[in-house]
Design an enzyme around this catalytic site. Structure first.
Site, PDB file in Angstrom:
ATOM      1  N   ASN A  34       0.804  -1.220   0.000  1.00  0.00           N
ATOM      2  CA  ASN A  34       0.000   0.000   0.000  1.00  0.00           C
ATOM      3  C   ASN A  34       0.840   1.274   0.000  1.00  0.00           C
ATOM      4  O   ASN A  34       0.304   2.371   0.057  1.00  0.00           O
ATOM      5  CB  ASN A  34      -1.000   0.006   1.160  1.00  0.00           C
ATOM      6  CG  ASN A  34      -0.337  -0.009   2.513  1.00  0.00           C
ATOM      7  OD1 ASN A  34       0.852  -0.268   2.624  1.00  0.00           O
ATOM      8  ND2 ASN A  34      -1.110   0.249   3.553  1.00  0.00           N
ATOM      9  N   CYS A  35       2.163   1.154  -0.110  1.00  0.00           N
ATOM     10  CA  CYS A  35       3.056   2.312  -0.207  1.00  0.00           C
ATOM     11  C   CYS A  35       2.917   2.922  -1.611  1.00  0.00           C
ATOM     12  O   CYS A  35       3.004   2.216  -2.613  1.00  0.00           O
ATOM     13  CB  CYS A  35       4.496   1.865   0.051  1.00  0.00           C
ATOM     14  SG  CYS A  35       5.745   3.103  -0.335  1.00  0.00           S
ATOM     15  N   ASP A  36       2.701   4.236  -1.675  1.00  0.00           N
ATOM     16  CA  ASP A  36       2.507   4.897  -2.964  1.00  0.00           C
ATOM     17  C   ASP A  36       3.696   4.731  -3.907  1.00  0.00           C
ATOM     18  O   ASP A  36       3.519   4.513  -5.108  1.00  0.00           O
ATOM     19  CB  ASP A  36       2.212   6.387  -2.772  1.00  0.00           C
ATOM     20  CG  ASP A  36       0.826   6.632  -2.206  1.00  0.00           C
ATOM     21  OD1 ASP A  36      -0.035   5.729  -2.296  1.00  0.00           O
ATOM     22  OD2 ASP A  36       0.605   7.729  -1.657  1.00  0.00           O
TER      23      ASP A  36
END
Length: 118
Positions: A9-11
């Site tokens: 979920n890290c951009d």
């Protein structure tokens, strides 16, 4: 084969994965949280690059450390904290053709791909 380490979920990890997929690059993704830290070569990264390059000092996780932890930071402490709190590690970490890179920069990805084809 490229191995991409990070958190799904890290951009920045999302950008890197999308770039790889859009460019038809096969890769293996290792999610620090879901796949665990046991097989992550964190010690190797620290030995090769030092904690200053491996840890993300702009992260929320870094800011959550105590002042004492920040002042006493060394590779040994970074290893312990990185395994406990993988969000401290710069993401993504890319390994390919014997090289390791931290973060996502399209130019560096292109260089890695070129080396992997040689």
């Amino acid at each position: 084969m490229i191995t991409l380490y990070g958190i799904k979920n890290c951009d920045t990890v999302k950008k890197a994965r999308k770039w790889l997929e859009n460019n038809g690059v096969e890769y293996r993704f290792h999610d620090f949280r879901e796949d665990g830290m046991e097989s992550v070569p964190l010690q190797k990264w620290l030995d090769q690059f030092g904690w200053e390059s491996v840890l993300n000092r702009r992260s929320t996780s870094w800011r959550a450390l105590t002042d004492d932890q920040k002042e006493q930071m060394d590779n040994a402490l970074a290893l312990a904290l990185g395994k406990e709190t993988p969000t401290l590690i710069k993401r993504p970490v890319t390994e390919s053709a014997g090289e390791t890179r931290f973060g996502f920069k399209e130019k560096e990805f292109l260089e890695l791909l070129a080396k992997g084809k040689n």
